[in-house]
Design an enzyme around this catalytic site. Structure first.
Site, PDB file in Angstrom:
ATOM      1  N   ASN A   1       0.847  -1.183   0.000  1.00 24.17           N
ATOM      2  CA  ASN A   1       0.000   0.000   0.000  1.00 24.17           C
ATOM      3  C   ASN A   1       0.887   1.238   0.000  1.00 24.17           C
ATOM      4  OD1 ASN A   1      -1.980  -1.932   0.661  1.00 24.17           O
ATOM      5  ND2 ASN A   1      -3.092  -0.434   1.895  1.00 24.17           N
TER       6      ASN A   1
HETATM    7 CA    CA Z   1      -7.110  -2.558   3.746  1.00 24.80          CA
END
Ligand code: CA
Ligand code: CTP
Length: 223
Positions: A34
């Site tokens: 991420n």
């Molecule tokens: Ca997540």
């Protein structure tokens, strides 16, 4: 100055902060992750230490350096983060600021995958453990105060309210990361603070100010 004398409203309290992204290997040179600089988690760890807390800082591979005066546990993957979090227990409070990868590659390769014309790798994904939900759901070892984060777009309050319930955490700091807000990757946050009593908008302010506000509220709650 207070810290030099072992004082501060969080003196004698042990808190855990997760921060940064996790990296889930595809092979030795590639990974899934991420976006996360680690700035907000780092600021929170610093603010808690400034109030006198003993801080265990479990961090994935972040861009910013950990603050001084905390116990740093560096991890790479979600499974390593989960293990480090369990090792840190018991704690009085826990803040889950990490941007944990939701999936990892089940068939990650020990050697570098070579690209071949006309053939794509068959990556098999599997879901990572939800560390926040797991810790919030503990029995006797559950921290007295469990704080989560949520990056949301669209209906931020509805999404975050449902997420807090689903995860079982006490507080959830929801961030509106719709592109129009310019929040994502920036130095400021605009938090909607969610508890079982409802939602409250905090002013748009720097990540350090958000961290100090949260740390102050945690000190009150844990007093
Ligand atoms: Ca997540
Ligand atoms: N979190 C965690 N472990 C995971 C995923 C998330 O501890 N495997 C924590 C994050 O640190 C954060 C909170 O859970 O405090 C919310 O993360 P978020 O990604 O917003 O929630 P998800 O349940 O993964 O939902 P989404 O589908 O929106 O990504």
């Amino acid at each position: 100055v207070e810290r030099a004398f072992g004082g501060g409203p969080l003196a004698g309290r042990r808190v855990l902060v997760t921060s940064g992204p996790t990296h889930e290997p595809i092979d030795p040179v590639r990974y899934i992750a991420n976006r996360s600089s680690g700035a907000q988690g780092t600021a929170i760890a610093r603010a808690l230490a400034d109030l006198g807390a003993e801080v265990v800082f479990v961090t994935g591979p972040a861009e910013v350096s950990p603050p001084p005066g905390v116990e740093v546990v560096a991890v790479e993957t979600a499974e390593e983060m989960r293990a480090a979090v369990h090792d840190a227990l018991p704690v009085d409070g826990a803040v889950f600021a990490a941007a944990v990868a939701d999936w990892r590659v089940a068939n990650a390769s020990g050697s570098k995958m070579k690209k071949t014309a006309g053939a794509l790798p068959e990556l098999e994904l599997t879901q990572n453990p939800d560390i926040l939900a797991e810790i919030a759901g503990l029995g006797s070892d559950r921290p007295a105060l469990v704080v989560g984060f949520a990056a949301e777009t669209d209906d931020v309050v509805a999404n975050a309210t449902a997420k807090r319930r689903r995860k079982g955490c006490d507080w959830l700091l929801a961030n509106d990361v719709s592109p129009a807000t310019g929040i994502m990757g920036g130095t400021e946050n605009r938090i909607t603070f969610i508890t079982e009593d409802g939602a409250e908008d905090w002013p748009r302010e720097g990540k350090d100010a958000v961290a100090r506000r949260l740390a102050g509220m945690m000190a009150e709650a844990l007093a």
